[in-house]
Design a protein around this motif. Structure first.
Motif, PDB file in Angstrom:
ATOM      1  N   ASP A  94       0.865  -1.168   0.000  1.00  0.00           N
ATOM      2  CA  ASP A  94       0.000   0.000   0.000  1.00  0.00           C
ATOM      3  C   ASP A  94       0.909   1.227   0.000  1.00  0.00           C
ATOM      4  O   ASP A  94       1.514   1.554   1.023  1.00  0.00           O
ATOM      5  CB  ASP A  94      -0.888  -0.029   1.253  1.00  0.00           C
ATOM      6  N   PHE A  95       1.035   1.932  -1.125  1.00  0.00           N
ATOM      7  CA  PHE A  95       2.038   2.982  -1.259  1.00  0.00           C
ATOM      8  C   PHE A  95       1.520   4.343  -0.800  1.00  0.00           C
ATOM      9  O   PHE A  95       0.482   4.824  -1.262  1.00  0.00           O
ATOM     10  CB  PHE A  95       2.509   3.082  -2.710  1.00  0.00           C
ATOM     11  N   LEU A  96       2.287   4.962   0.095  1.00  0.00           N
ATOM     12  CA  LEU A  96       1.927   6.291   0.594  1.00  0.00           C
ATOM     13  C   LEU A  96       1.985   7.326  -0.510  1.00  0.00           C
ATOM     14  O   LEU A  96       1.192   8.279  -0.532  1.00  0.00           O
ATOM     15  CB  LEU A  96       2.885   6.686   1.720  1.00  0.00           C
ATOM     16  N   THR A  97       2.938   7.181  -1.413  1.00  0.00           N
ATOM     17  CA  THR A  97       3.121   8.181  -2.474  1.00  0.00           C
ATOM     18  C   THR A  97       2.035   8.104  -3.550  1.00  0.00           C
ATOM     19  O   THR A  97       2.004   8.944  -4.452  1.00  0.00           O
ATOM     20  CB  THR A  97       4.506   8.015  -3.133  1.00  0.00           C
ATOM     21  N   ASP A  98       1.148   7.115  -3.457  1.00  0.00           N
ATOM     22  CA  ASP A  98       0.000   7.051  -4.361  1.00  0.00           C
ATOM     23  C   ASP A  98      -1.273   7.538  -3.682  1.00  0.00           C
ATOM     24  O   ASP A  98      -2.351   7.503  -4.289  1.00  0.00           O
ATOM     25  CB  ASP A  98      -0.221   5.606  -4.845  1.00  0.00           C
ATOM     26  N   ASP A  99      -1.148   7.969  -2.437  1.00  0.00           N
ATOM     27  CA  ASP A  99      -2.296   8.397  -1.634  1.00  0.00           C
ATOM     28  C   ASP A  99      -2.290   9.924  -1.531  1.00  0.00           C
ATOM     29  O   ASP A  99      -1.372  10.509  -0.952  1.00  0.00           O
ATOM     30  CB  ASP A  99      -2.203   7.758  -0.241  1.00  0.00           C
ATOM     31  N   GLU A 100      -3.300  10.568  -2.076  1.00  0.00           N
ATOM     32  CA  GLU A 100      -3.338  12.039  -2.116  1.00  0.00           C
ATOM     33  C   GLU A 100      -3.281  12.647  -0.718  1.00  0.00           C
ATOM     34  O   GLU A 100      -2.642  13.680  -0.498  1.00  0.00           O
ATOM     35  CB  GLU A 100      -4.596  12.527  -2.838  1.00  0.00           C
ATOM     36  N   GLY A 101      -3.942  11.992   0.238  1.00  0.00           N
ATOM     37  CA  GLY A 101      -3.945  12.512   1.600  1.00  0.00           C
ATOM     38  C   GLY A 101      -2.560  12.521   2.208  1.00  0.00           C
ATOM     39  O   GLY A 101      -2.131  13.508   2.819  1.00  0.00           O
ATOM     40  N   PHE A 102      -1.821  11.422   2.057  1.00  0.00           N
ATOM     41  CA  PHE A 102      -0.463  11.348   2.595  1.00  0.00           C
ATOM     42  C   PHE A 102       0.469  12.316   1.870  1.00  0.00           C
ATOM     43  O   PHE A 102       1.311  12.966   2.494  1.00  0.00           O
ATOM     44  CB  PHE A 102       0.078   9.922   2.485  1.00  0.00           C
ATOM     45  N   VAL A 103       0.337  12.386   0.559  1.00  0.00           N
ATOM     46  CA  VAL A 103       1.211  13.276  -0.215  1.00  0.00           C
ATOM     47  C   VAL A 103       0.983  14.725   0.200  1.00  0.00           C
ATOM     48  O   VAL A 103       1.945  15.498   0.391  1.00  0.00           O
ATOM     49  CB  VAL A 103       0.966  13.096  -1.724  1.00  0.00           C
ATOM     50  N   HIS A 104      -0.274  15.108   0.356  1.00  0.00           N
ATOM     51  CA  HIS A 104      -0.589  16.487   0.765  1.00  0.00           C
ATOM     52  C   HIS A 104      -0.049  16.768   2.162  1.00  0.00           C
ATOM     53  O   HIS A 104       0.552  17.829   2.408  1.00  0.00           O
ATOM     54  CB  HIS A 104      -2.101  16.705   0.732  1.00  0.00           C
ATOM     55  N   LYS A 105      -0.262  15.833   3.084  1.00  0.00           N
ATOM     56  CA  LYS A 105       0.204  16.022   4.462  1.00  0.00           C
ATOM     57  C   LYS A 105       1.721  16.109   4.514  1.00  0.00           C
ATOM     58  O   LYS A 105       2.280  16.936   5.252  1.00  0.00           O
ATOM     59  CB  LYS A 105      -0.282  14.862   5.331  1.00  0.00           C
ATOM     60  N   ALA A 106       2.411  15.286   3.740  1.00  0.00           N
ATOM     61  CA  ALA A 106       3.875  15.312   3.721  1.00  0.00           C
ATOM     62  C   ALA A 106       4.379  16.656   3.224  1.00  0.00           C
ATOM     63  O   ALA A 106       5.342  17.212   3.763  1.00  0.00           O
ATOM     64  CB  ALA A 106       4.410  14.183   2.849  1.00  0.00           C
ATOM     65  N   GLY A 107       3.724  17.182   2.196  1.00  0.00           N
ATOM     66  CA  GLY A 107       4.117  18.499   1.684  1.00  0.00           C
ATOM     67  C   GLY A 107       3.857  19.594   2.695  1.00  0.00           C
ATOM     68  O   GLY A 107       4.682  20.504   2.881  1.00  0.00           O
ATOM     69  N   GLU A 108       2.740  19.488   3.372  1.00  0.00           N
ATOM     70  CA  GLU A 108       2.375  20.469   4.399  1.00  0.00           C
ATOM     71  C   GLU A 108       3.376  20.463   5.544  1.00  0.00           C
ATOM     72  O   GLU A 108       3.718  21.515   6.111  1.00  0.00           O
ATOM     73  CB  GLU A 108       0.972  20.123   4.910  1.00  0.00           C
ATOM     74  N   CYS A 109       3.877  19.271   5.902  1.00  0.00           N
ATOM     75  CA  CYS A 109       4.799  19.132   7.031  1.00  0.00           C
ATOM     76  C   CYS A 109       6.268  19.169   6.611  1.00  0.00           C
ATOM     77  O   CYS A 109       7.158  19.057   7.465  1.00  0.00           O
ATOM     78  CB  CYS A 109       4.509  17.823   7.774  1.00  0.00           C
ATOM     79  N   ASN A 110       6.499  19.263   5.298  1.00  0.00           N
ATOM     80  CA  ASN A 110       7.856  19.309   4.760  1.00  0.00           C
ATOM     81  C   ASN A 110       8.659  18.066   5.143  1.00  0.00           C
ATOM     82  O   ASN A 110       9.802  18.143   5.594  1.00  0.00           O
ATOM     83  CB  ASN A 110       8.584  20.575   5.218  1.00  0.00           C
ATOM     84  N   VAL A 111       8.045  16.894   4.984  1.00  0.00           N
ATOM     85  CA  VAL A 111       8.724  15.622   5.243  1.00  0.00           C
ATOM     86  C   VAL A 111       8.640  14.754   3.989  1.00  0.00           C
ATOM     87  O   VAL A 111       7.923  15.086   3.042  1.00  0.00           O
ATOM     88  CB  VAL A 111       8.106  14.871   6.445  1.00  0.00           C
ATOM     89  N   GLN A 112       9.346  13.627   3.997  1.00  0.00           N
ATOM     90  CA  GLN A 112       9.388  12.750   2.839  1.00  0.00           C
ATOM     91  C   GLN A 112       8.724  11.403   3.116  1.00  0.00           C
ATOM     92  O   GLN A 112       8.714  10.927   4.260  1.00  0.00           O
ATOM     93  CB  GLN A 112      10.834  12.522   2.396  1.00  0.00           C
ATOM     94  N   LEU A 113       8.195  10.815   2.066  1.00  0.00           N
ATOM     95  CA  LEU A 113       7.582   9.492   2.136  1.00  0.00           C
ATOM     96  C   LEU A 113       8.433   8.526   1.317  1.00  0.00           C
ATOM     97  O   LEU A 113       8.769   8.812   0.165  1.00  0.00           O
ATOM     98  CB  LEU A 113       6.161   9.524   1.554  1.00  0.00           C
ATOM     99  N   PHE A 114       8.795   7.390   1.925  1.00  0.00           N
ATOM    100  CA  PHE A 114       9.602   6.393   1.232  1.00  0.00           C
ATOM    101  C   PHE A 114       8.850   5.065   1.172  1.00  0.00           C
ATOM    102  O   PHE A 114       8.614   4.433   2.202  1.00  0.00           O
ATOM    103  CB  PHE A 114      10.943   6.192   1.952  1.00  0.00           C
TER     104      PHE A 114
END
Length: 360
Positions: free
Chosen positions: A114-134
């Protein structure tokens, strides 16, 4: 020396169990991360090493992520999802915890399908928090599409695969212990990781095989081994196994054998496990049947047995080691409790060129 990143591992309800194998492995060994805490409310305030191996390792298990982060005196920058549920998906609670981790400035390392980088919610939150998803299992580019070529024949050192009778029986742990023991002996040994946990631990060579399309798994297995050979010219290569050859749900062992072409095999087995993990109606295979299947399929000999001591007392382990050695006429060992000297000795006997290397 590699500077490790401080990390906490999330393993709610599963630390020390089969589905917590990523967290279990990381607290035993990690070349890439310094694990400073495990999150599992069911074992809060215990020492992770004592839970796993009855030997403290100084890694505390915390009730929740807030306590795990507030209890640290060092800058934690990584949150590792440390579970491997059969569903391969996140629960709603998992999502809440990871959102909080991002709000605290942590990068998220994920080993699921289940990929975080394919999930709009996770991608948006990561950008908002300035963190990376691997996403460890996600193909990063089209280069992971190698077909088998036969290049494996260029590898001139022995290759030993650590296969097993089920998933989550300790194949990766045994692979790491054997690799390190061979290095300490004076041999240049390299481990090939084949799952997400080995990659997260920082293995230099390898790929999560079950993240690839079937057409390319043998080829990527071959490619990883050839790359290790060409980069380091090791004396011996240890290949981490996945699942089991007889397991109806997993095919990775087939590709490891086909793509890796091991010259010898060590089989890992939990004597007290009655049913396949996550499959409570399917009985475990008999060890002798798995050994026969592996040898016929690979056309290579099994030269040792590694025992997983789950649900076993020390005396039961000792009795089982003795019984297996007599029954199969090969060394058996619980490498976590008593080391791997007998397995190493048979590796050297099976491959005289390694003995000659040490003699020089």
């Amino acid at each position: 020396m590699i500077k490790k990143e401080f990390a906490v591992v999330y393993c709610e309800g599963f630390f020390g169990k089969m589905d917590g194998k990523t967290a279990n492995g990381l607290t035993r060994y990690s070349g890439q991360y310094e694990i400073v805490g495990v999150i599992d409310s069911t074992k809060a305030n215990l020492d992770a090493g004592e839970v796993l191996d009855n030997a403290a390792n100084g890694i505390t298990i915390y009730k929740n992520i807030r306590e795990a982060l507030d209890g640290q005196g060092m800058p934690v920058t990584a949150f590792i999802y440390g579970m491997a549920p059969l569903s391969g998906s996140f629960s709603s609670k998992d999502r809440e915890v990871m959102y909080y981790a991002m709000e605290r400035g942590l990068n998220i390392i994920n080993g699921l399908h289940d990929f975080l980088t394919d999930d709009e919610g996770f991608v948006h939150k990561a950008g908002e928090c300035n963190v990376q998803l691997f996403d460890i299992r996600k193909q990063q580019d089209a280069k992971q599409r190698s077909v088998f070529t036969g290049a494996i024949n260029r590898v001139k050192c022995p290759k030993i695969a650590i296969l097993g009778t089920d998933s989550a029986v300790g194949k990766r742990t045994t692979s790491i212990i054997l690799t390190q023991a061979l290095q300490e002996l004076g041999l240049k040994s390299v481990m090939i990781a084949t799952g997400q946990t080995g990659v997260i631990q920082g293995a230099e060579f390898g790929v999560p095989l079950d993240a690839l399309k079937e057409q390319f798994i043998s080829g990527e297995m071959e490619k990883a081994i050839v790359e290790a050979w060409e980069a380091t010219e090791p004396d011996i290569i240890i290949i981490e196994g996945q699942g089991s050859l007889s397991h109806p749900a997993y095919l990775s062992s087939c590709f490891i054998i086909r793509g890796g072409q091991p010259e010898a095999i060590i089989v890992q087995h939990p004597p007290k496990r009655e049913f396949l993990g996550d499959y409570p109606t399917i009985k475990m295979p008999r060890l002798e049947d798995e050994i026969e299947l592996v040898e016929v399929f690979s056309k290579s000999p099994v030269i040792g047995i590694a025992i997983n001591h789950e649900s076993m007392s020390d005396s039961e382990v000792d009795e089982t080691v003795e019984a297996y050695q007599k029954q199969f006429d090969m060394p058996a060992a619980d490498v976590l409790r008593s080391g791997c000297d007998s397995l190493i000795a048979n590796i050297l006997t099976s491959f005289p060129q390694l003995q000659a290397k040490l003699a020089r």
